[in-house]
Design a protein around this motif. Structure first.
Motif, mmCIF file in Angstrom:
data_model
loop_
_atom_site.group_PDB
_atom_site.id
_atom_site.type_symbol
_atom_site.label_atom_id
_atom_site.label_comp_id
_atom_site.label_asym_id
_atom_site.label_seq_id
_atom_site.Cartn_x
_atom_site.Cartn_y
_atom_site.Cartn_z
ATOM 1 N N ALA A 1 0.843 -1.190 0.000
ATOM 2 C CA ALA A 1 0.000 0.000 0.000
ATOM 3 C C ALA A 1 0.879 1.241 0.000
ATOM 4 C CB ALA A 1 -0.915 -0.007 1.213
ATOM 5 N N SER A 2 0.412 2.284 -0.633
ATOM 6 C CA SER A 2 1.152 3.539 -0.679
ATOM 7 C C SER A 2 0.179 4.700 -0.852
ATOM 8 C CB SER A 2 2.154 3.517 -1.833
ATOM 9 O OG SER A 2 1.478 3.376 -3.071
ATOM 10 N N GLY A 3 0.704 5.910 -0.717
ATOM 11 C CA GLY A 3 -0.109 7.092 -0.947
ATOM 12 C C GLY A 3 -0.561 7.815 0.297
ATOM 13 N N GLY A 4 -0.224 7.288 1.448
ATOM 14 C CA GLY A 4 -0.617 7.942 2.684
ATOM 15 C C GLY A 4 0.147 9.227 2.908
ATOM 16 N N GLY A 5 -0.250 9.938 3.944
ATOM 17 C CA GLY A 5 0.418 11.184 4.266
ATOM 18 C C GLY A 5 -0.374 11.991 5.265
ATOM 19 N N LEU A 6 0.021 13.223 5.407
ATOM 20 C CA LEU A 6 -0.640 14.154 6.323
ATOM 21 C C LEU A 6 -1.628 15.007 5.533
ATOM 22 C CD1 LEU A 6 -0.964 15.661 9.032
ATOM 23 C CD2 LEU A 6 0.991 17.074 8.333
ATOM 24 N N VAL A 7 -2.849 15.068 6.001
ATOM 25 C CA VAL A 7 -3.871 15.863 5.324
ATOM 26 C C VAL A 7 -4.725 16.565 6.377
ATOM 27 C CG1 VAL A 7 -5.476 13.910 5.208
ATOM 28 C CG2 VAL A 7 -5.683 15.792 3.562
ATOM 29 N N GLN A 8 -5.215 17.724 6.050
ATOM 30 C CA GLN A 8 -6.077 18.460 6.970
ATOM 31 C C GLN A 8 -7.481 17.868 6.969
ATOM 32 O OE1 GLN A 8 -5.916 22.600 5.815
ATOM 33 N NE2 GLN A 8 -4.023 22.931 6.949
ATOM 34 N N PRO A 9 -8.198 18.039 8.052
ATOM 35 C CA PRO A 9 -9.604 17.596 8.060
ATOM 36 C C PRO A 9 -10.359 18.194 6.882
ATOM 37 C CG PRO A 9 -8.906 18.176 10.265
ATOM 38 C CD PRO A 9 -7.788 18.581 9.358
ATOM 39 N N GLY A 10 -11.154 17.372 6.250
ATOM 40 C CA GLY A 10 -11.874 17.802 5.066
ATOM 41 C C GLY A 10 -11.126 17.559 3.775
ATOM 42 N N GLU B 1 -3.394 -2.876 -14.418
ATOM 43 C CA GLU B 1 -2.259 -2.598 -13.539
ATOM 44 C C GLU B 1 -2.203 -3.549 -12.343
ATOM 45 O OE1 GLU B 1 0.156 -0.321 -13.961
ATOM 46 O OE2 GLU B 1 -0.716 0.158 -15.913
ATOM 47 N N ASN B 2 -3.261 -4.364 -12.191
ATOM 48 C CA ASN B 2 -3.363 -5.249 -11.021
ATOM 49 C C ASN B 2 -3.199 -4.442 -9.735
ATOM 50 O OD1 ASN B 2 -3.867 -7.840 -9.971
ATOM 51 N ND2 ASN B 2 -1.689 -8.206 -9.640
ATOM 52 N N ALA B 3 -3.962 -3.381 -9.651
ATOM 53 C CA ALA B 3 -3.853 -2.471 -8.517
ATOM 54 C C ALA B 3 -5.226 -2.126 -7.961
ATOM 55 C CB ALA B 3 -3.128 -1.197 -8.938
ATOM 56 N N LEU B 4 -5.233 -1.813 -6.715
ATOM 57 C CA LEU B 4 -6.434 -1.431 -5.990
ATOM 58 C C LEU B 4 -6.239 0.006 -5.498
ATOM 59 C CD1 LEU B 4 -8.938 -3.156 -5.112
ATOM 60 C CD2 LEU B 4 -7.760 -3.505 -2.936
ATOM 61 N N TYR B 5 -7.340 0.758 -5.450
ATOM 62 C CA TYR B 5 -7.237 2.142 -5.014
ATOM 63 C C TYR B 5 -8.291 2.455 -3.965
ATOM 64 C CZ TYR B 5 -4.488 2.351 -9.254
ATOM 65 O OH TYR B 5 -3.540 2.101 -10.224
ATOM 66 N N LEU B 6 -7.987 3.421 -3.135
ATOM 67 C CA LEU B 6 -8.954 3.916 -2.160
ATOM 68 C C LEU B 6 -8.932 5.434 -2.224
ATOM 69 C CD1 LEU B 6 -10.956 3.317 0.149
ATOM 70 C CD2 LEU B 6 -9.031 3.549 1.744
ATOM 71 N N GLN B 7 -9.971 5.996 -2.793
ATOM 72 C CA GLN B 7 -10.109 7.445 -2.840
ATOM 73 C C GLN B 7 -10.833 7.886 -1.583
ATOM 74 O OE1 GLN B 7 -9.056 9.808 -5.322
ATOM 75 N NE2 GLN B 7 -9.585 11.165 -3.607
ATOM 76 N N MET B 8 -10.194 8.723 -0.809
ATOM 77 C CA MET B 8 -10.750 9.170 0.461
ATOM 78 C C MET B 8 -11.010 10.675 0.382
ATOM 79 S SD MET B 8 -8.383 7.001 3.131
ATOM 80 C CE MET B 8 -6.908 7.936 2.754
ATOM 81 N N THR B 9 -12.210 11.083 0.678
ATOM 82 C CA THR B 9 -12.564 12.497 0.693
ATOM 83 C C THR B 9 -13.188 12.858 2.038
ATOM 84 O OG1 THR B 9 -14.778 12.102 -0.210
ATOM 85 C CG2 THR B 9 -12.999 12.441 -1.791
ATOM 86 N N ALA B 10 -13.318 14.134 2.284
ATOM 87 C CA ALA B 10 -13.912 14.625 3.530
ATOM 88 C C ALA B 10 -13.312 13.921 4.740
ATOM 89 C CB ALA B 10 -15.432 14.453 3.484
ATOM 90 N N LEU B 11 -12.002 13.832 4.760
ATOM 91 C CA LEU B 11 -11.330 13.082 5.816
ATOM 92 C C LEU B 11 -11.546 13.712 7.186
ATOM 93 C CD1 LEU B 11 -8.142 12.146 3.831
ATOM 94 C CD2 LEU B 11 -9.580 10.519 5.075
ATOM 95 N N LYS B 12 -11.653 12.839 8.167
ATOM 96 C CA LYS B 12 -11.870 13.247 9.550
ATOM 97 C C LYS B 12 -10.693 12.773 10.397
ATOM 98 C CE LYS B 12 -16.829 12.345 8.947
ATOM 99 N NZ LYS B 12 -17.997 11.584 9.475
#
Length: 113
Positions: A5-14, A74-85
């Motif tokens: 898994a990759s793509g994580g990081g620091l994001v502000q709420p929302g 691509e044999n890949a899975l994705y998770l699009q996350m919005t409105a993060l809390k």
């Protein structure tokens, strides 16, 4: 089987993030797969799944905010996350749903202002 898994990081709420999961040794589209997460001091929990045919389902806590997709070429899975809390902060993992393969290295998501 290897899952990364990759793509994580620091994001502000929302804010939004898109996580990726690269797989080797298996063909993701042949299985019901999905995303899990584990916050500090808590059990790993299911986030959502995608069936072989492409239909997805989600935990109530993320329904309407998160979207799982798969790229068969691509044999890949994705998770699009919005409105993060803040409560979405966790290490996120991808895996098969019914009988998990060996857990790969997850990706850290931090939601903070």
């Amino acid at each position: 089987v290897q899952l990364q898994a990759s793509g994580g990081g620091l994001v502000q709420p929302g804010g939004s993030l898109r996580l990726s999961c690269a797989a080797s040794g298996i063909t993701l589209k042949d299985y019901k797969t999905g995303w899990f997460r584990q916050a500090p001091g808590k059990e790993r929990e299911w986030v959502g799944s995608i069936f072989s045919g492409g239909v997805s389902e989600y935990a109530e806590s993320v329904k309407g905010r998160f979207t799982i997709s798969r790229d068969n070429a691509e044999n890949a899975l994705y998770l699009q996350m919005t409105a993060l809390k803040p409560e979405d902060a966790a290490v996120y993992y991808c895996n098969r749903i019914a009988i998990p393969w060996t857990w790969g290295r997850g990706t850290q998501v931090t939601v903070s202002s």
